[in-house]
Scaffold this motif. Structure first.
Motif, PDB file in Angstrom:
ATOM      1  N   GLY A  54      -4.459   2.186   7.489  1.00 30.54           N
ATOM      2  CA  GLY A  54      -5.850   1.774   7.465  1.00 30.54           C
ATOM      3  C   GLY A  54      -6.112   0.294   7.349  1.00 30.54           C
ATOM      4  N   VAL A  55      -5.106  -0.514   7.050  1.00 28.05           N
ATOM      5  CA  VAL A  55      -5.407  -1.913   6.736  1.00 28.05           C
ATOM      6  C   VAL A  55      -5.858  -2.705   7.965  1.00 28.05           C
ATOM      7  CG1 VAL A  55      -3.890  -1.912   4.733  1.00 28.05           C
ATOM      8  CG2 VAL A  55      -2.994  -2.640   6.949  1.00 28.05           C
ATOM      9  N   LEU A  56      -5.508  -2.274   9.154  1.00 27.43           N
ATOM     10  CA  LEU A  56      -5.917  -2.968  10.380  1.00 27.43           C
ATOM     11  C   LEU A  56      -7.107  -2.311  11.070  1.00 27.43           C
ATOM     12  CD1 LEU A  56      -2.476  -3.810  12.072  1.00 27.43           C
ATOM     13  CD2 LEU A  56      -3.975  -5.348  10.777  1.00 27.43           C
ATOM     14  N   HIS A 114      -5.404  -1.922  -1.325  1.00 28.78           N
ATOM     15  CA  HIS A 114      -6.449  -0.949  -1.653  1.00 28.78           C
ATOM     16  C   HIS A 114      -7.806  -1.327  -1.068  1.00 28.78           C
ATOM     17  CE1 HIS A 114      -9.285   1.243  -4.414  1.00 28.78           C
ATOM     18  NE2 HIS A 114      -8.457   2.210  -4.079  1.00 28.78           N
ATOM     19  N   ALA A 115      -8.211  -2.578  -1.226  1.00 28.43           N
ATOM     20  CA  ALA A 115      -9.528  -2.987  -0.749  1.00 28.43           C
ATOM     21  C   ALA A 115      -9.654  -2.820   0.762  1.00 28.43           C
ATOM     22  CB  ALA A 115      -9.803  -4.440  -1.155  1.00 28.43           C
ATOM     23  N   GLN A 116      -8.569  -3.126   1.496  1.00 26.86           N
ATOM     24  CA  GLN A 116      -8.608  -2.989   2.949  1.00 26.86           C
ATOM     25  C   GLN A 116      -8.728  -1.527   3.369  1.00 26.86           C
ATOM     26  OE1 GLN A 116      -9.348  -6.322   3.739  1.00 26.86           O
ATOM     27  NE2 GLN A 116      -8.415  -5.562   5.635  1.00 26.86           N
ATOM     28  N   VAL A 117      -8.049  -0.651   2.650  1.00 29.51           N
ATOM     29  CA  VAL A 117      -8.116   0.769   2.999  1.00 29.51           C
ATOM     30  C   VAL A 117      -9.521   1.316   2.714  1.00 29.51           C
ATOM     31  CG1 VAL A 117      -7.103   3.050   2.635  1.00 29.51           C
ATOM     32  CG2 VAL A 117      -5.660   1.021   2.503  1.00 29.51           C
ATOM     33  N   LEU A 118     -10.136   0.867   1.626  1.00 30.50           N
ATOM     34  CA  LEU A 118     -11.505   1.307   1.339  1.00 30.50           C
ATOM     35  C   LEU A 118     -12.468   0.858   2.440  1.00 30.50           C
ATOM     36  CD1 LEU A 118     -12.008   0.871  -2.506  1.00 30.50           C
ATOM     37  CD2 LEU A 118     -11.217   2.856  -1.225  1.00 30.50           C
ATOM     38  N   ARG A 131       0.544   1.257  -6.955  1.00 29.40           N
ATOM     39  CA  ARG A 131       1.877   1.541  -7.489  1.00 29.40           C
ATOM     40  C   ARG A 131       2.926   1.484  -6.372  1.00 29.40           C
ATOM     41  NH1 ARG A 131       3.331   3.763 -12.328  1.00 29.40           N
ATOM     42  NH2 ARG A 131       1.247   4.569 -12.785  1.00 29.40           N
ATOM     43  N   HIS A 132       2.535   1.848  -5.152  1.00 27.84           N
ATOM     44  CA  HIS A 132       3.491   1.882  -4.039  1.00 27.84           C
ATOM     45  C   HIS A 132       2.995   1.151  -2.795  1.00 27.84           C
ATOM     46  CE1 HIS A 132       5.954   4.821  -6.160  1.00 27.84           C
ATOM     47  NE2 HIS A 132       4.863   5.536  -6.381  1.00 27.84           N
ATOM     48  N   ARG A 133       1.714   1.271  -2.466  1.00 30.34           N
ATOM     49  CA  ARG A 133       1.207   0.826  -1.163  1.00 30.34           C
ATOM     50  C   ARG A 133       0.750  -0.636  -1.229  1.00 30.34           C
ATOM     51  NH1 ARG A 133       0.932   4.727   2.484  1.00 30.34           N
ATOM     52  NH2 ARG A 133       1.008   6.892   1.784  1.00 30.34           N
ATOM     53  N   ARG A 134       1.729  -1.534  -1.112  1.00 29.65           N
ATOM     54  CA  ARG A 134       1.472  -2.974  -1.161  1.00 29.65           C
ATOM     55  C   ARG A 134       2.054  -3.659   0.082  1.00 29.65           C
ATOM     56  NH1 ARG A 134       0.201  -5.370  -6.096  1.00 29.65           N
ATOM     57  NH2 ARG A 134       0.012  -3.928  -7.872  1.00 29.65           N
ATOM     58  N   TYR A 135       1.577  -4.863   0.299  1.00 34.26           N
ATOM     59  CA  TYR A 135       2.195  -5.713   1.316  1.00 34.26           C
ATOM     60  C   TYR A 135       3.556  -6.193   0.808  1.00 34.26           C
ATOM     61  CZ  TYR A 135      -2.335  -5.942   3.707  1.00 34.26           C
ATOM     62  OH  TYR A 135      -3.498  -5.634   4.375  1.00 34.26           O
ATOM     63  N   ALA A 136       4.350  -6.761   1.696  1.00 30.85           N
ATOM     64  CA  ALA A 136       5.692  -7.222   1.323  1.00 30.85           C
ATOM     65  C   ALA A 136       5.643  -8.303   0.244  1.00 30.85           C
ATOM     66  CB  ALA A 136       6.428  -7.743   2.560  1.00 30.85           C
ATOM     67  N   ASN A 137       4.557  -9.070   0.190  1.00 27.02           N
ATOM     68  CA  ASN A 137       4.432 -10.113  -0.829  1.00 27.02           C
ATOM     69  C   ASN A 137       3.855  -9.589  -2.140  1.00 27.02           C
ATOM     70  OD1 ASN A 137       1.745  -9.734  -0.225  1.00 27.02           O
ATOM     71  ND2 ASN A 137       1.412 -11.800   0.605  1.00 27.02           N
ATOM     72  N   LEU A 157       2.885  -2.841   5.874  1.00 24.52           N
ATOM     73  CA  LEU A 157       3.011  -2.663   4.435  1.00 24.52           C
ATOM     74  C   LEU A 157       4.482  -2.445   4.085  1.00 24.52           C
ATOM     75  CD1 LEU A 157      -0.020  -0.369   3.449  1.00 24.52           C
ATOM     76  CD2 LEU A 157       0.147  -2.868   3.369  1.00 24.52           C
ATOM     77  N   ALA A 158       4.789  -2.560   2.809  1.00 22.01           N
ATOM     78  CA  ALA A 158       6.167  -2.351   2.335  1.00 22.01           C
ATOM     79  C   ALA A 158       6.146  -1.322   1.210  1.00 22.01           C
ATOM     80  CB  ALA A 158       6.768  -3.663   1.850  1.00 22.01           C
ATOM     81  N   CYS A 159       5.661  -0.123   1.540  1.00 19.71           N
ATOM     82  CA  CYS A 159       5.552   0.949   0.537  1.00 19.71           C
ATOM     83  C   CYS A 159       6.952   1.368   0.100  1.00 19.71           C
ATOM     84  CB  CYS A 159       4.813   2.144   1.110  1.00 19.71           C
ATOM     85  SG  CYS A 159       3.205   1.737   1.831  1.00 19.71           S
ATOM     86  N   ASP A 160       7.197   1.352  -1.204  1.00 18.34           N
ATOM     87  CA  ASP A 160       8.563   1.621  -1.668  1.00 18.34           C
ATOM     88  C   ASP A 160       8.929   3.101  -1.654  1.00 18.34           C
ATOM     89  OD1 ASP A 160       7.149   2.599  -3.847  1.00 18.34           O
ATOM     90  OD2 ASP A 160       7.771   0.998  -5.209  1.00 18.34           O
ATOM     91  N   HIS A 161       7.964   3.994  -1.326  1.00 25.60           N
ATOM     92  CA  HIS A 161       8.305   5.414  -1.223  1.00 25.60           C
ATOM     93  C   HIS A 161       8.351   5.887   0.231  1.00 25.60           C
ATOM     94  CE1 HIS A 161       4.117   5.564  -0.466  1.00 25.60           C
ATOM     95  NE2 HIS A 161       3.684   6.230  -1.529  1.00 25.60           N
ATOM     96  N   CYS A 162       8.379   4.957   1.174  1.00 25.69           N
ATOM     97  CA  CYS A 162       8.337   5.315   2.594  1.00 25.69           C
ATOM     98  C   CYS A 162       9.646   5.969   3.026  1.00 25.69           C
ATOM     99  CB  CYS A 162       8.078   4.074   3.437  1.00 25.69           C
ATOM    100  SG  CYS A 162       8.023   4.416   5.203  1.00 25.69           S
ATOM    101  N   TYR A 163       9.553   7.131   3.671  1.00 25.75           N
ATOM    102  CA  TYR A 163      10.761   7.839   4.099  1.00 25.75           C
ATOM    103  C   TYR A 163      11.406   7.201   5.324  1.00 25.75           C
ATOM    104  CZ  TYR A 163       7.224   9.977   7.147  1.00 25.75           C
ATOM    105  OH  TYR A 163       6.201  10.171   8.029  1.00 25.75           O
TER     106      TYR A 163
END
Length: 764
Positions: A109-111, A151-155, A140-146, A21-27
């Motif tokens: 969780g996506v994998l 969300h659906a994968q995490v659910l 808002r933050h937890r998206r793939y790079a594209n 993922l490419a979460c923009d709030h990742c530390y």
């Protein structure tokens, strides 16, 4: 006391240094540190084996019963089943026989798949999943790079973990806060997934890169979390939330469950994919290289890591925090906040570093106060009286018939104390929300917090002063400023505790009950000090053998041992009449007593004090001999008597619901009449305390106050039935109560007890 020897019990092992993922709030990837770019993507078996042996060595050396290891990343599932198996096997092999291994994995969780879950079940690995709420919040933050949603994968991952065969693997959800998301919607979305635990995480930020603060509120993160706490509380706390549980624990003096709160020393170290030891990942948000130790698993032990200055700094006690934190009233709960969140670049290298409060300081303070206040209200509801327990109902029935034992009176006193603290909580929230409190008021609140933690008995004594509740209730109703009252409470409590703080207190003028010249310092429960003609502020400081007051250009001293009529012309202490089993204050100093009306007597002369003391002693003997059932309530419930002047056409005794434990009374002709007057009013005080402890009328009762007033009158008149039984002079239970209009079940039970006592023809 020496601190215990430091140890490390929590280990984060990075299996893979990249993420899908490419979460923009990742530390790890989006903040100041860039060390991930030069590290291998995946850890090797040799590094894992050496890491495991270092942990086992540390566990044996320090006798650790359990070590906690988190498999992390990047995204650890990118290591695949083989990489995860390799890590778990090396850890189990090295630690077997040395300590118990608590092994977890944190994933986006996506994998996550059934194959992974079967592997985790085999190896004893529990799973924490990152999810920021509903789809809108999470995307808002937890998206793939594209830009595609995760969300659906995490659910699907959470659904997999909630299957009966894998449910025992589910450790919980981790949610990073974004205050632009609706807090209740986020909470409800997470709870709907039935996690065993939720961790809410503040977004990583520093003073150089402060957190997002949209809108006018100075404490948006506290507001957000308080909304979640309110929802969590209202829904019965269906899931564990470690942030809230940690605040509850630290308020009770226990340890925090999370690194970002409390004063529990940090005991965590990170092992990167190249085998280097690093400090907590959160430090990556401070500056490039901030977590580095310069050590690795091949050349250094974990005791070597413990000696690193950065690790030592994160083990600091309250004495090592910044000056602002050390002076903060909630420091034992917030602990200065997360270490990384304190970073600031100063004007010089010496000014740069972590010796600052957290960038979330206002939010942490507001949140601790809000959680504490709501917890107090919850404890009040849990302490409701009576319960359905037979012994409670028996005590309630005895109270209705005029008999109050020590335990019952203590319960009633607790209900009244909670009523006062609830009023103060309302005032505190109002002051914090309005942001209009002045420096004196702000300092008073801060000192009250300190005393609540360090000298609760002294503070409780001042809060129990009869005029504290009327003052607070009046402010809640009017919405006006606190005036001198708040600082007066803080000063009186500090003096009782012999606390060294210097307290600033506004002097009272004629409009606030002072003499015409003004300059009155009110110290509730202790007395008043007169600084003729002075205005403005007084400085009050406790010392070992006296207290010192600076006001109006003067310095006035009062010794702790000065008697009822001390040699100081400016000090008027409260006189106490101390009798066997009963201590009562002759309150002829407090300007708030003027609420009793124009018949309030002036300061008593020494001869009048002697007459009052003698009559009170005789009245106490009369009650013990003739009305013994009422003696416990008199001793426990009546703590303050305000002398009144006898005036034709005016009542000779007064009391009120808010002035807890106090009556105003004109000294009657003899002690027998004084005893009856005091016991009648004590009955009223007891009944009013009962109104604080339980509901005697239905919420829909159209005339509840009238009904309760009639019950109070009947309860007070039980004294007459006991004193002169069967003489026909009184009707303790008015006819208006016989039909029980609007009474609750407890109210009906109480009136039944009144009827039963009224029907008796013998004394108590």
């Amino acid at each position: 006391m020496d601190r215990p020897s430091p140890t490390l019990t929590q280990f984060v092992v990075k299996l893979h240094s990249r993420c899908d993922l490419a979460c923009d709030h990742c530390y790890v990837y989006e903040h100041a540190d860039t060390s991930w770019q030069g590290r291998p993507r995946m850890i090797t078996r040799a590094i894992l084996a050496r890491t495991a042996s270092r942990i086992a060595e540390h566990a044996r050396t320090h006798g650790l019963p359990t070590v906690h290891v988190v498999l992390h990343g990047g995204e650890p599932l990118l290591a695949g089943p083989a990489g995860i198996r390799m890590a778990a096997e090396e850890l189990h092999r090295a630690l077997d026989g040395s300590t118990t291994l608590d092994l977890k994995i944190h994933t986006n969780g996506v994998l996550l798949s059934e194959r992974f879950c079967e592997l985790f079940d085999e190896l004893g690995i529990t799973v924490g999943v990152s999810l920021d709420g509903d789809k809108e919040a999470n995307d808002r933050h937890r998206r793939y790079a594209n830009g595609r949603s995760s969300h659906a994968q995490v659910l699907k991952a959470v659904e997999l973990l909630n299957r009966p065969r894998f449910r025992h693997l589910f450790a919980g959800l981790l949610c990073t806060i974004d205050v632009r998301n609706d807090p209740v919607k986020v909470y409800d979305a997470l709870v709907e997934l039935d996690p065993p635990r939720i961790d809410f995480l503040l977004p990583h930020a520093t003073w150089d890169e402060p957190p997002l603060r949209p809108g006018p509120s100075p404490t948006p993160y506290a507001d957000w979390l308080d909304a979640v706490h309110e929802r969590w509380d209202a829904t019965g706390r269906p899931v564990g939330i470690r942030m809230f549980e940690s605040i509850h624990r630290t308020l009770r003096g226990e340890s925090s469950l999370i690194e970002s709160l409390g004063l529990t020393p940090a005991d965590l170290v990170v092992v990167e994919t190249d085998g280097t030891f690093e400090q907590a990942d959160s430090l990556k948000t401070a500056y490039d290289g901030a977590p580095a130790t310069g050590m690795d698993v091949f050349g250094h032990t974990l005791d070597d890591v413990l000696d690193h200055p950065g690790m030592a700094a994160r083990r600091q006690s309250v004495d090592d925090l910044s000056a602002a934190c050390r002076a903060c009233p909630v420091v034992t709960s917030c602990g200065g906040g997360l270490y990384a969140h304190r970073y600031r670049t100063g004007a010089t290298p010496e000014d740069t570093g972590f010796d600052n409060p957290s960038v979330f300081c206002p939010d942490l303070m507001a949140l601790v106060h809000a959680v504490r206040d709501r917890e107090n209200v919850r404890l009040r509801s849990l302490d409701a009286w009576p319960t359905e327990a037979p012994q409670d109902l028996a005590a309630f029935d005895a109270l209705a018939r005029g008999h109050a034992d020590a335990d019952t009176l203590a319960r009633l006193a607790r209900a009244q104390h909670l009523a006062v603290t609830d009023l103060l909580a309302v005032l505190r929230r109002r002051a914090t929300g309005a942001q209009t409190e002045d420096d004196v008021e702000r300092a008073a609140w801060g000192l009250l917090d300190v005393l609540d933690a360090e000298a609760p008995d002294a503070l409780d004594t001042v809060l129990a002063h009869p005029w504290t509740r009327p003052w607070a209730a009046g402010l809640v109703r009017s919405g006006g400023p606190a005036g001198p009252g708040l600082a007066e409470l803080a000063a009186a409590a500090a003096l009782r505790a012999r606390h060294p703080a210097t307290v600033t207190v506004p002097l009272r003028g004629p409009a606030d009950g002072a003499p015409d010249g003004g300059g009155l310092l009110r110290l509730p429960g202790l007395g008043v000090l007169l600084v003729d003609g002075a205005t403005g502020l007084a400085q009050v400081t406790a010392r070992s053998d006296e207290f010192l007051v600076r006001a109006g250009g003067r310095e006035l001293r009062v010794g702790w041992d000065e008697g009822l009529d001390c040699p100081s012309s400016y000090w008027r202490p409260v006189r106490l009449v101390e009798l066997p089993g009963w201590t009562v204050a002759l309150e002829d100093t407090d300007p708030l007593r003027l609420a009793w009306g124009s018949t309030v007597a002036d300061r008593l002369a020494p001869g009048d004090v002697k007459a009052w003391a003698e009559d009170l002693a005789a009245a106490r003997e009369f009650v013990a001999a003739r009305l013994p059932a009422f003696a416990p309530a008199l001793s426990a419930g009546l703590r303050s008597v305000t002398p009144l002047n006898r005036t034709a056409g005016r009542p000779c005794v007064v009391s009120s619901r808010d002035a807890v434990g106090a009556v105003g009374i004109a000294l009657p002709e003899g002690p027998d009449e004084l005893a009856l007057l005091l016991v009648r009013e004590t009955q009223r005080l007891t009944f009013r305390a009962l109104r604080d402890a339980c509901s005697l009328t239905l919420p829909s009762a159209p005339s509840a106050d009238h009904l309760l007033d009639a019950m109070e009158d009947a309860y007070a008149r039980l004294v007459d039935t006991a004193y002169a039984p069967g003489d026909g002079r009184t009707t303790p239970v008015p006819p208006a109560l016989t039909s029980l209009p609007g009474l609750s079940a407890l109210g009906e039970r109480f009136v039944a007890g009144l009827r039963g006592k009224a029907a008796e023809s013998r004394p108590f």
